[in-house]
Design a protein around this motif. Structure first.
Motif, PDB file in Angstrom:
ATOM      1  N   VAL A   1       0.857  -1.182   0.000  1.00  0.00           N
ATOM      2  CA  VAL A   1       0.000   0.000   0.000  1.00  0.00           C
ATOM      3  C   VAL A   1       0.892   1.231   0.000  1.00  0.00           C
ATOM      4  O   VAL A   1       1.838   1.314   0.795  1.00  0.00           O
ATOM      5  CB  VAL A   1      -0.931   0.031   1.228  1.00  0.00           C
TER       6      VAL A   1
ATOM      7  N   SER B   1       0.525   4.982   0.858  1.00  0.00           N
ATOM      8  CA  SER B   1      -0.456   5.755   1.614  1.00  0.00           C
ATOM      9  C   SER B   1       0.047   7.163   1.894  1.00  0.00           C
ATOM     10  O   SER B   1       1.186   7.347   2.331  1.00  0.00           O
ATOM     11  CB  SER B   1      -0.753   5.033   2.938  1.00  0.00           C
TER      12      SER B   1
ATOM     13  N   CYS C   1      -4.633  -0.711   6.804  1.00  0.00           N
ATOM     14  CA  CYS C   1      -3.364  -1.236   6.288  1.00  0.00           C
ATOM     15  C   CYS C   1      -2.768  -2.245   7.259  1.00  0.00           C
ATOM     16  O   CYS C   1      -2.235  -3.289   6.855  1.00  0.00           O
ATOM     17  CB  CYS C   1      -2.383  -0.095   6.047  1.00  0.00           C
ATOM     18  N   ARG C   2      -2.854  -1.956   8.552  1.00  0.00           N
ATOM     19  CA  ARG C   2      -2.345  -2.890   9.553  1.00  0.00           C
ATOM     20  C   ARG C   2      -3.122  -4.199   9.521  1.00  0.00           C
ATOM     21  O   ARG C   2      -2.544  -5.288   9.582  1.00  0.00           O
ATOM     22  CB  ARG C   2      -2.441  -2.259  10.943  1.00  0.00           C
TER      23      ARG C   2
ATOM     24  N   GLU D   1       2.538  -4.482   3.336  1.00  0.00           N
ATOM     25  CA  GLU D   1       3.688  -3.598   3.480  1.00  0.00           C
ATOM     26  C   GLU D   1       3.231  -2.209   3.077  1.00  0.00           C
ATOM     27  O   GLU D   1       2.700  -2.011   1.974  1.00  0.00           O
ATOM     28  CB  GLU D   1       4.843  -4.045   2.598  1.00  0.00           C
ATOM     29  N   THR D   2       3.404  -1.258   3.957  1.00  0.00           N
ATOM     30  CA  THR D   2       2.901   0.086   3.715  1.00  0.00           C
ATOM     31  C   THR D   2       4.044   1.055   3.514  1.00  0.00           C
ATOM     32  O   THR D   2       4.921   1.185   4.378  1.00  0.00           O
ATOM     33  CB  THR D   2       2.014   0.555   4.890  1.00  0.00           C
TER      34      THR D   2
ATOM     35  N   VAL E   1       4.701   4.946   3.076  1.00  0.00           N
ATOM     36  CA  VAL E   1       4.045   6.239   3.285  1.00  0.00           C
ATOM     37  C   VAL E   1       4.766   7.288   2.446  1.00  0.00           C
ATOM     38  O   VAL E   1       5.977   7.481   2.575  1.00  0.00           O
ATOM     39  CB  VAL E   1       4.071   6.627   4.774  1.00  0.00           C
TER      40      VAL E   1
END
Length: 415
Positions: free
Chosen positions: A149, A151, A163-164, A169-170, A172
């Motif tokens: 993601v 974000s 997302c969590r 895998e995020t 930012v």
């Protein structure tokens, strides 16, 4: 009389080592200036009496009616007789609650009618309504289960938690910065060892800064790299083209794969929705746990949202809102305040947290309710008073709000 369980605040409980010392946690919040209290309001409207937090007691309202510039009821429809009548009729004809999950017996004709209207407004094949906007983001993100993601750093907490929950895998990216998103794309492309599903997710209107996402540029980038785009229209739904959001204003409905929004702000009800392709909706109603395992949105809430959407599409409420926004923004800036954003949310930025809270209190003393916002909700040095006008405020009430800002600002030597 029923007693309270020991929540770990006593010496005996702490000595056992397995309790929760909630009193200490609250005290720590108090020391950091982050303790919150509830503020009961008599009604949901542009004008209301309010009460101090009674804790477990009964609210006792003050005599003064205050101007409310703190609500997300942007079109002022929560007190509209047409919306209230629609909710009452659904309550009589269908029931006050859905009674079960939508997949059992909680799926009614009013849910289907609302979803058809949302899909038409958002220019998509179908829509699906959830019990809240928070539940919508949790359900959609976890059901899509993207590998990565991307974000925006100022996205709403429900997106962060989604997302969590998705265990994605995020990455930012810097707020509203397509260049940084491209850099994040390039970095991930070099790291990836196989095919991955990528999802770009962003608010369209950001609730604390009042600014808007560069949606067209985000779509351009996503298409270049083969990613999907999800846009949270919580603070935009109902305010733009024919009841739509920024996706509609920018003509991007065919380029945004997942359009999400809430029914609890401009649509004056409760719940959330997602709009998109037929296969997206079919997947979500099978895989989104916050939909599958939750009682359906109440029929009165669905009917109220549907009527509010009709009014937003066909009436003059959005135009009245934007006229009030312009009048209030111009007036605040003429007074010398720094006002951020480019939407109906007007953050009056003063910088220091204590000053922001003092300004909010001075406004309340002058019968204007507008919340002070401080870290960690916003970055250090950007504390503010968040002002949200409504379509139902009169020109005279906008002027009274400006007078309160003038008097409070002078008292605090801000002007």
């Amino acid at each position: 009389m029923r007693g309270e369980p020991d929540l770990g605040g006593t010496e005996a409980a702490r000595s056992k080592g397995h309790g929760f010392n909630l009193a200490a946690r609250l005290a720590a919040r108090e020391r950091r200036g982050l303790r919150r209290d509830l503020t009961p309001a008599e009604r949901v409207a542009a004008r209301s009496r309010v009460a101090p937090d009674p804790k477990g007691g009964v609210p006792e309202f003050t005599d003064e009616t205050r101007l409310v510039f703190a609500a997300n009821d942007y079109l002022g429809l929560a007190a509209d007789e047409r919306v209230q009548s629609a909710a009452a009729e659904a309550s009589r004809e269908i029931g006050t609650g859905a009674g079960a999950s939508r997949l059992v017996t909680g799926d009614t004709r009013v849910h289907r009618a609302l979803e058809r209207d949302i899909a038409e407004t958002k220019d998509t094949a179908r829509a699906l309504v959830f019990s809240s906007g928070y539940a919508t983001n949790l359900g959609v993100l976890s059901a899509l289960a993207p590998d990565v993601v991307f974000s925006d750093e100022l996205n709403h907490a429900s997106i962060i938690d989604g997302c969590r929950l998705a265990d994605a895998e995020t990455r930012v990216y810097d707020h509203c910065d397509p260049d940084d998103l491209r850099a994040k794309f390039d970095r991930r492309a070099h790291e990836a060892t196989g095919d991955e599903s990528w999802l770009v997710v962003t608010d369209s209107v950001f609730s604390m800064d009042g600014d808007v996402a560069p949606l067209e540029e985000l779509c351009d980038l996503a298409e270049e790299y083969g990613a999907w785009v999800m846009v949270d229209e919580a603070h935009a739904t109902g305010l733009y083209e024919a009841g739509g959001g920024l996706v509609q204003r920018e003509g991007l409905a065919d380029r945004v794969h997942v359009q999400m929004g809430t029914l609890s702000k401009a649509l004056a009800s409760q719940g959330g929705y997602v709009a998109g392709s037929d296969v997206l909706i079919e997947h979500l109603l099978n895989a989104a746990r916050s939909f599958v395992f939750s009682t359906g949105l109440t029929p009165p809430a669905a009917a109220a949202a549907r009527e509010a959407l009709r009014i937003a599409r066909d009436g003059d409420r959005p135009a009245r809102l934007w006229a009030n926004v312009e009048r209030l923004r111009d007036g605040l800036e003429e007074l010398g305040y720094e006002v951020w954003g480019e939407s109906q949310i007007l953050p009056v930025v003063v910088g220091d947290r204590d000053t922001a809270m003092a300004l909010a209190e001075r406004l309340r003393e002058r019968n204007v309710v507008a919340p002070g916002i401080r870290p960690p909700t916003v970055p250090e040095g950007t504390s503010r008073v968040r002002v949200a006008p409504m379509a139902s405020h009169t020109a005279e009430e906008i002027d009274r709000c400006l007078a309160a800002f003038r008097e409070a600002g002078r008292a605090l030597e801000l002007l």
